[in-house]
Design an enzyme around this catalytic site. Structure first.
Site, PDB file in Angstrom:
ATOM      1  CE  LYS B  86     -10.018 -38.428 -19.901  1.00 54.86           C
ATOM      2  NZ  LYS B  86      -9.227 -37.310 -20.472  1.00 54.86           N
ATOM      3  CB  SER B 161      -6.297 -39.268 -22.225  1.00 53.12           C
ATOM      4  OG  SER B 161      -6.997 -38.118 -21.755  1.00 53.12           O
ATOM      5  CB  SER B 185      -7.309 -35.582 -23.515  1.00 58.15           C
ATOM      6  OG  SER B 185      -5.994 -36.056 -23.433  1.00 58.15           O
TER       7      SER B 185
END
Lengths: 507, 503
Positions: B86, B161, B185
């Protein structure tokens, strides 16, 4: 020791108003590494070389508390008779400024590590009487220092009007402790002296703990002085100002005095005091306004979520308490007794910031009176003219002790000793090296003197006749010529003795 | 599988299988990496899981693993296995944006601890995955670089997210990915992409080098296609880090052993009454009930559990998160890194900071900075931030009470399956409600997993089940998750992800 002549404006101010003081003193700790990262804390490195992701606040970086800084803070708290919190937290103080890498400062807010202490400070009042004033300490807390801004262009050296500004983050994250007093009331005309005595004695205290250099000129001890006035007989405090840039002990006193006078003039003229930060100017001795500081300034403090709370083990705290060095006040009492000094003479040593250097000089073998004479006289004069603290001079107590010894054994007189000191300060080596290199020793061997006297006698038969004829005052000519021949290094008294001996006359 | 397996097969293998094949010399790490890079080239145009693909770096890491193996060096359990990261973690020299335009072009000078641990494990980092800007969102639509598409239906959101990480794993672009979970997330994207995602116990994985959203809530964790793969990655990441003061100095629970155990007999599983009923899509409820039935048939005992304070979790979360975020995001001021706007020689420092932040931050970030700035303001602090912290304590007590009765808690991970791109973009509150079931765990700091339990009959999209465990009992997630996964695989003959349409 302040012996300033009474300023008539100050006397008027004090006759109409009672000053109220408060101090925020920041002390940079001399830990090896910064408050929240492993970067070194040394002063004077090339800009932005003592930095890492954490102390420049790069995205993703995290702080970790330096245990040595916590220990130093606890020691200071204990020495100031504070309570040590069993559990406390760091907090974020949020504001945008380019010297703040994260745009918040990790500090402490409503949970300081140390609180509710005091420091008893000694001053001498107008009547020459010794007085002890208790300065109450509200809190001692930990925080990180900011970076240093250098503003280029513009006239003021301040951010407004500068063409551009440079930031050095070497100082960012250096452990800083803030010592905040409660308000100090009832000092009257002694307010400036109390202020100076507080900072001086606080500095001695912190120095005795060996946790900071406490050098005001290098910024490792910084003092903000809060001053307000209230009309005589009033019970409500006036509006305060916070004076910054007070960079020497002498400036503490001068800044308070000047601020008291200024505020009194404003109030006398029917004006009001603006709550603001003011800057003290060393050269003019007065203060000028800085940033306006309203109570509405909102730092949005909240507990620092990147750090776990500090829970100092009470046993550890007790160990630190037991290991504290002799309190400076006790130490000063002991020294005063050992040296047999009056309160006045002792305070002179303390207020010159000369206690440690005099002690070290005595430890190196010098007599205390001689040690005091040199440190409070010649060396203080030089330090003042250079604008530095005594310790910052390029001469050690051991070297001063050696100079004292040379004077005592007659090798040097005071005039020559001053030259030796000058040489040592100029980096010419040890006192003995300077004596040898500059040829400064008092000529004490009679041989060269007798030779010089013989020459002078031979050159001045008329003078010899006068002396022999009962006019000993004529001897001055011979002595003068011997002194000239020995480049001033002869002991004039000895020359006279030897001359009269040789001529077989009584002096 | 044989050593001659074709390209498609390499990308469809599990991390566990890839590690075994590389260790056995059946395939090289370089081949595995190249096949995944080729897959990214082939499909990421329609998925947009990656913000940056590190072709050179990945190949170099793979070659290093092959060289190490050739030299007979000891290899980590995931040696040569590709991982997608990420874009919220710093990786030395590799662009890192946190999904924000304000960090465009920034190449960090240091590795996050997560990256260091991946290197220690001999993993190959393929690149950086898309995310909602600064991890604020539940759809990845708030990325400053355009949304990620759900591999099950590219008109739908992949969750957020960490939509990029979940989509990369679901689209077979990477067998493993790293996410971060502040309010769901990792778990919510796992739920809507038919993958497995775990939020470890707070402090279980170091946050050093993780660009902070809300420091007291953020936690990094694994994204994978199976429970065992997640366990292997979890094990590689977890453990104390002296660079993170909030990192726990405790023994890491043996999550791999727990995933192997996969035995729920005699376990008490709590069903949280506050996390069911109204607001949950019927297909989600149906699959959830079936999963509970399967676990019951495997020997677990279901128990109804009430956690009354969960009702206040969302409100407390939306005070604590913006408060911390408003402070954490202050440093993005254009002075030291990222973009700088308006520095025309006349503007002063405040004007440049202001212009940079105005241009660099997206609307959702600005919204939360404003909320947080307000909540922390003098005079409001006690009513907002202070009160929210009290709620947090109450929620932790609810968990404590529940875990004194049961071993794990269960709920649907998200109220719905993947919604359409744009559907909730103009309705922040509707967007926030996606995380209603995942947020309580972040507030209390304990551990949770989402794993796929089938497709909702009404839309054919994946449904996720959330397992919640006490702090430092992360192993229970893997035990229960693996038991359920095994039962479902036996039922379907494959993992759910195999049913995803071809891209």
């Amino acid at each position: 020791m302040s012996t300033a002549t009474v300023n008539p404006d100050f006397a008027t101010a004090i006759s109409n108003y009672d000053p109220v003081l408060g101090f925020e003193v920041h002390v940079e700790l001399s830990t090896n590494s910064k408050m929240f990262c492993g970067c070194p804390t040394d002063f004077g490195a090339a800009p932005n070389t003592h930095v890492c992701p954490t102390c420049v606040g790069l995205p993703g970086s995290l702080p970790v508390v330096n245990e040595a800084a916590v220990e130093a803070t606890i020691k200071i708290g204990l020495a100031l008779n504070c309570d040590i919190a069993e559990w406390c937290r760091f907090a974020r103080k949020n504001y945008f400024y380019p010297d703040m890498p994260k745009d918040y400062q990790i500090s402490q807010y409503d949970e300081p590590l140390c609180s509710n202490g005091y420091l008893d400070v000694d001053v001498v009042d107008e009547a020459g009487e010794h007085r002890t004033v208790r300065v109450e300490i509200e809190r001692v807390h930990m925080e990180e220092d900011t970076g240093k801004l250098l503003h280029t262009g513009g006239d003021t050296g301040r951010i407004h009007g500068a063409d551009y500004s440079l930031v050095d983050y070497n100082r960012a994250g250096v452990p800083l402790i803030e010592i905040v007093t409660k308000t100090i009331e009832g000092t009257g005309a002694l307010a400036p002296e109390v202020g100076k005595a507080y900072v001086t004695q606080l500095r001695e205290l912190v120095r005795s703990l060996n946790v900071s250099d406490v050098r005001m000129e290098q910024g490792s001890l910084r003092c903000d002085a809060n001053v307000s006035l209230m009309p005589k007989g009033a019970s409500e405090w006036g509006t305060r100002t916070e004076t910054k840039n007070v960079n020497s002990l002498r400036s503490v006193e001068r800044a308070i005095r000047s601020e008291i006078i200024r505020q009194a003039e404003v109030l006398d003229a029917g004006g009001t005091i603006t709550q603001e930060t003011r800057h003290f100017h060393e050269t003019t001795g007065d203060t000028t306004p800085g940033r306006e500081k309203s109570d509405a300034e909102d730092y949005r403090y909240f507990p620092e979520p990147d750090l776990i709370p500090i829970a100092a083990d009470p046993q550890w705290v007790e160990q630190l308490r037991a290991a504290l060095p002799e309190a400076p006040s006790l130490r000063l009492g002991r020294l005063q007794k050992e040296w047999g000094l009056s309160d006045f003479d002792m305070l002179a040593v303390v207020s010159s910031g000369a206690v440690d250097v005099v002690v070290a000089t005595v430890d190196a073998g010098a007599d205390q009176a001689a040690a005091r004479k040199w440190w409070l006289g010649e060396l203080t004069r030089i330090a003042n003219s250079e604008g530095v603290e005594l310790e910052a001079l390029a001469i050690t107590p051991t070297q001063v002790a050696r100079v004292v010894a040379l004077v005592e054994d007659g090798s040097l007189n005071d005039k020559l000793a001053r030259k030796v000191i000058e040489g040592v300060l100029a980096g010419e080596g040890e006192p003995d090296d300077v004596v040898a290199a500059r040829g400064l020793a008092v000529v004490s061997d009679d041989g060269p003197l007798i030779a010089a006297i013989d020459e002078a006698i031979a050159a001045n038969p008329d003078v010899v006749e006068k002396i022999a004829g009962g006019k000993p005052q004529a001897a001055g000519v011979i002595v003068g010529s011997v002194m000239k021949a020995t480049r001033g290094q002869a002991d004039a008294g000895r020359v006279r003795e030897l001359l009269f001996e040789k001529l077989g006359v009584d002096a | 599988m044989s050593a001659t397996t074709g390209a498609m097969h390499l990308t469809r293998r599990s991390a566990t299988e890839l590690a075994t094949a590389i260790a056995a010399g059946e395939v090289t790490a370089r081949e595995v990496t190249d096949e995944h890079l080729a897959r990214i080239d082939a499909v990421d145009g329609s998925i947009h899981a990656f913000l940056h693909v590190d072709y050179e770096g990945a190949r170099a890491q793979a070659d290093a693993v092959d060289a190490k193996r050739a030299a007979g060096g000891p290899l980590g359990p995931l040696a040569g296995v590709p991982v997608a990261l990420k874009d919220v973690f710093t990786q030395k020299g590799v662009p890192t944006t946190a999904g924000s335009r304000i960090l465009e072009g920034w190449r960090p000078p240091y590795d996050s601890t997560v990256v260091s641990r991946l290197r220690d494990a001999d993993c190959v980092i393929l690149g950086k995955t898309n995310m909602d800007e600064f991890a604020m969102g539940s759809s990845t639509e708030h990325s400053g670089y355009g949304p990620t598409h759900n591999p099950w239906d590219t008109d739908r959101i992949p969750g957020g997210s960490g939509g990029g990480s979940a989509a990369a794993v679901a689209a077979f672009e990477a067998p493993l990915a790293i996410g971060t979970d502040t309010g769901g997330s990792i778990r919510q994207p796992a739920s809507v992409t038919g993958t497995v995602g775990v939020k470890p116990t707070y402090g279980g994985v170091s946050r050093f080098g993780l660009i902070a959203l809300a420091s007291s809530l953020d936690q990094a964790g694994p994204c994978a296609r199976s429970v065992m793969d997640a366990a292997l990655l979890h094990q590689a990441l977890a453990g104390h880090d002296p660079k993170d003061s909030t990192s726990l100095d405790l023994e890491v629970p043996d999550v791999v052993a727990a995933a192997k155990r996969a035995d729920v007999r005699g376990m008490r599983i709590g069903l949280v009454s506050q996390l069911s009923g109204n607001g949950y899509q019927p297909g989600v409820r149906q699959r959830f009930d079936e999963a509970v039935e399967i676990l019951t048939n495997l020997g677990a005992e279901p128990v109804e559990v009430s956690c009354p304070n969960f009702e206040y979790a969302l409100a407390a979360y939306y005070l604590i998160l913006p408060s911390e975020a408003s402070s954490n995001l202050a440093r993005f001021d254009g002075m030291r890194f990222g973009i700088r706007v308006g520095d025309d020689g006349d503007a002063n420092v405040e004007e440049v900071m202001s212009a940079t932040r105005a241009a660099g931050f997206g609307d959702e970030v600005k919204r939360r900075i404003m909320l947080g700035t307000y909540a922390l303001s003098s005079g409001y602090y006690d009513a907002y931030y202070g009160q929210a912290q009290k709620v947090r304590t109450l929620i932790a007590r609810d968990f404590d009470a529940a875990f004194s009765e049961v071993d794990v808690l269960l709920s649907p991970t998200a109220p719905t399956t993947a919604f359409k791109l744009g559907e909730k973009l103009d309705d922040p509150l509707a967007m926030y409600l996606n995380d209603v079931a995942t947020i309580p765990v972040n507030l209390a700091g304990n551990a949770a997993m989402s794993l796929p339990i089938g497709l909702a009959p009404e839309d054919g999209l994946p449904v996720g089940l959330q397992i919640m465990a006490p702090s430092m009992a992360d192993d229970r997630l893997y035990n229960v998750g693996a038991a359920l996964e095994t039962a479902l695989r036996d039922k379907w003959g494959h993992l759910l992800i195999e049913e995803a349409p071809a891209l």
